[in-house]
Design a protein around this motif. Structure first.
Motif, mmCIF file in Angstrom:
data_model
loop_
_atom_site.group_PDB
_atom_site.id
_atom_site.type_symbol
_atom_site.label_atom_id
_atom_site.label_comp_id
_atom_site.label_asym_id
_atom_site.label_seq_id
_atom_site.Cartn_x
_atom_site.Cartn_y
_atom_site.Cartn_z
ATOM 1 N N ASN A 166 33.482 -7.635 -21.069
ATOM 2 C CA ASN A 166 32.371 -6.690 -21.166
ATOM 3 C C ASN A 166 32.389 -5.681 -20.011
ATOM 4 O OD1 ASN A 166 31.220 -7.584 -23.566
ATOM 5 N ND2 ASN A 166 30.060 -9.179 -22.527
ATOM 6 N N ASP A 167 32.847 -6.109 -18.843
ATOM 7 C CA ASP A 167 32.885 -5.231 -17.674
ATOM 8 C C ASP A 167 34.201 -4.459 -17.655
ATOM 9 O OD1 ASP A 167 32.727 -3.988 -15.222
ATOM 10 O OD2 ASP A 167 32.369 -5.814 -14.084
ATOM 11 N N LYS A 168 34.194 -3.262 -18.245
ATOM 12 C CA LYS A 168 35.412 -2.450 -18.357
ATOM 13 C C LYS A 168 35.862 -1.875 -17.024
ATOM 14 C CE LYS A 168 35.458 -3.098 -22.783
ATOM 15 N NZ LYS A 168 36.248 -4.147 -23.319
ATOM 16 N N ASP B 229 32.896 -10.702 -24.879
ATOM 17 C CA ASP B 229 32.364 -10.473 -26.214
ATOM 18 C C ASP B 229 33.415 -11.000 -27.186
ATOM 19 O OD1 ASP B 229 30.625 -9.520 -28.177
ATOM 20 O OD2 ASP B 229 31.764 -7.664 -28.373
ATOM 21 N N GLY C 48 27.807 -13.935 -20.834
ATOM 22 C CA GLY C 48 27.857 -12.486 -20.987
ATOM 23 C C GLY C 48 29.092 -11.822 -20.413
ATOM 24 N N HIS D 101 31.498 -16.472 -22.564
ATOM 25 C CA HIS D 101 30.853 -15.630 -23.573
ATOM 26 C C HIS D 101 29.334 -15.820 -23.500
ATOM 27 C CE1 HIS D 101 29.652 -13.858 -27.361
ATOM 28 N NE2 HIS D 101 29.196 -15.041 -27.775
#
Length: 193
Positions: A187-189, A173, A170, A167
């Motif tokens: 975070n990286d979809k 989340d 980065g 987290h």
């Protein structure tokens, strides 16, 4: 009469707690010996200059520290190991365990199996970032410390620490579920397609 009744209740409660603690100890010991056998412990002792502490057993295997203490104590009660106390470099007494010198048939078999063992010890595996991310992708982009614990065979504390580290970097989340629990969302979809 009241004193006698109170004494009986306290004695009964003490006995019950003692019996439960004994059962938990036996269960934890049996479970730990599924992960690291007495043969592996004997080999580890041999490789470690003939002695080992519970902390060293914990560090070199996949079993928790408190279970390592139970296993070594159980093997001592079976006369397979002996307890010795030595001072460490800070002057503190440290309990160490050595192979027993009692020439019982069970002890000799334990020592010989340990010395002849070529089975590698199960090292405590480091939890890699890629593994955590892979498990999150498998779980459709979100993961909890509990799920990570189950999937990777690490403690809840280690799983939570690793998720917090990712987290901070980065990767995840932190979000809250409808029930109020925390989970980590990727975070990286693009990894989810």
């Amino acid at each position: 009469m009241k004193i006698l009744l109170i004494w009986a209740v306290i004695t009964g409660a003490t006995y019950l707690v003692s019996a439960i603690a004994s059962e938990v100890k036996q269960w934890a010991t049996r479970r730990a010996l599924r992960h690291v056998s007495p043969k592996e412990i004997a080999q580890l002792i041999k490789d470690n200059e003939g002695k080992i502490t519970a902390q060293e057993l914990h560090q070199r295997t996949a079993i928790p520290y408190w279970v390592a203490q139970l296993v070594l104590t159980e093997l001592t009660e079976q006369k397979l190991l002996e307890e010795k106390y030595e001072k460490n470099r800070f002057g503190r007494r440290v309990k160490q365990f050595e192979l027993s010198v009692f020439p019982t048939e069970q002890n000799l078999r334990f020592q010989l199996q340990g010395i002849a063992s070529t089975t590698p010890l199960k090292a405590k595996e480091e939890l890699l970032d890629a593994d955590v991310i892979r498990h999150a992708v498998d779980a459709h982009g979100s993961i909890t410390a509990t799920r990570l614990c189950l999937k990777t065979n690490v403690t809840i504390e280690e799983a939570a620490k690793k998720l917090d580290q990712l987290h901070t970097k980065g990767v995840f989340d932190i979000q809250t579920s409808d029930e109020g629990g925390l989970f980590y969302a990727l975070n990286d979809k693009s990894l989810l397609s």
